[in-house]
Design a protein around this motif. Sequence first.
Motif, PDB file in Angstrom:
ATOM      1  N   ASP A  95       0.534  -1.275   0.042  1.00  0.00           N
ATOM      2  CA  ASP A  95      -0.025  -0.062  -0.056  1.00  0.00           C
ATOM      3  C   ASP A  95       0.806   1.183   0.050  1.00  0.00           C
ATOM      4  O   ASP A  95       0.593   2.072  -0.628  1.00  0.00           O
ATOM      5  CB  ASP A  95      -0.710   0.100   1.318  1.00  0.00           C
ATOM      6  CG  ASP A  95      -1.888   1.172   1.100  1.00  0.00           C
ATOM      7  OD1 ASP A  95      -2.298   1.408  -0.080  1.00  0.00           O
ATOM      8  OD2 ASP A  95      -2.346   1.734   2.111  1.00  0.00           O
ATOM      9  N   THR A  98       0.722   4.077  -2.961  1.00  0.00           N
ATOM     10  CA  THR A  98      -0.046   5.655  -2.399  1.00  0.00           C
ATOM     11  C   THR A  98       1.146   6.543  -2.639  1.00  0.00           C
ATOM     12  O   THR A  98       0.788   7.678  -3.253  1.00  0.00           O
ATOM     13  CB  THR A  98      -0.236   5.517  -0.939  1.00  0.00           C
ATOM     14  OG1 THR A  98      -1.256   4.521  -0.803  1.00  0.00           O
ATOM     15  CG2 THR A  98      -0.890   6.779  -0.506  1.00  0.00           C
ATOM     16  N   GLU A 107       0.484   9.614  -5.160  1.00  0.00           N
ATOM     17  CA  GLU A 107       0.395  10.957  -5.013  1.00  0.00           C
ATOM     18  C   GLU A 107       1.723  11.793  -5.454  1.00  0.00           C
ATOM     19  O   GLU A 107       1.395  13.029  -6.021  1.00  0.00           O
ATOM     20  CB  GLU A 107       0.797  11.141  -3.315  1.00  0.00           C
ATOM     21  CG  GLU A 107      -0.463  10.630  -2.391  1.00  0.00           C
ATOM     22  CD  GLU A 107       0.058  10.651  -1.056  1.00  0.00           C
ATOM     23  OE1 GLU A 107       1.197  10.636  -0.535  1.00  0.00           O
ATOM     24  OE2 GLU A 107      -1.089  10.209  -0.152  1.00  0.00           O
TER      25      GLU A 107
END
Length: 171
Positions: free
Chosen positions: A42, A46, A50
């Motif tokens: 994860d 992520t 981003e």
Amino acid sequence: MPEDHDWEAYKVPPTRTPVSERTTSVPNPVNYFQTAFGYVFDAPVTFVREWIERWQSKNKFYYYHQKFRRVPDLSECLEGDYLCYYEAEAQWRRDRLVDQEIVEIVRERVVACKHREGPNQFQNCAKEMELLAQVTKAYQDRYGDLGYHGNARTCLMKQKHRMMEERKAAQ
């Protein structure tokens, strides 16, 4: 309700189900799997997502506001200038799509006016119907009888023949 609750004024009724607080000395393995999954799968995804969003927010690209420069018409291209032929053909296709959308928008306005006016459509929608007649005639004069495989050269030849017929009719 205010932020500082008066717990004496609003007492919460006691729960009827007993709360079981099972504490063992053995740690729960699910917590380890969740933490490992968060760090291994994860967190990198992520981070990359981003980073891409930050990069895209700096470089906004609005595809629906794309503006093409006008290129010379096919009649203005020099003989053997294939790049000019290609650009003129692409320009002609864009113009044809724009003209198709104009006809469709005017047609939708006429249909909406007819639906809105009901039995009085012939007198209240006369302007819209006249505009539709003008737009469809202009579209038919320019692109009519070209078919699906029509191109800029055949359209130019059609316009040339129409102009020659108009000159003969005027004489």
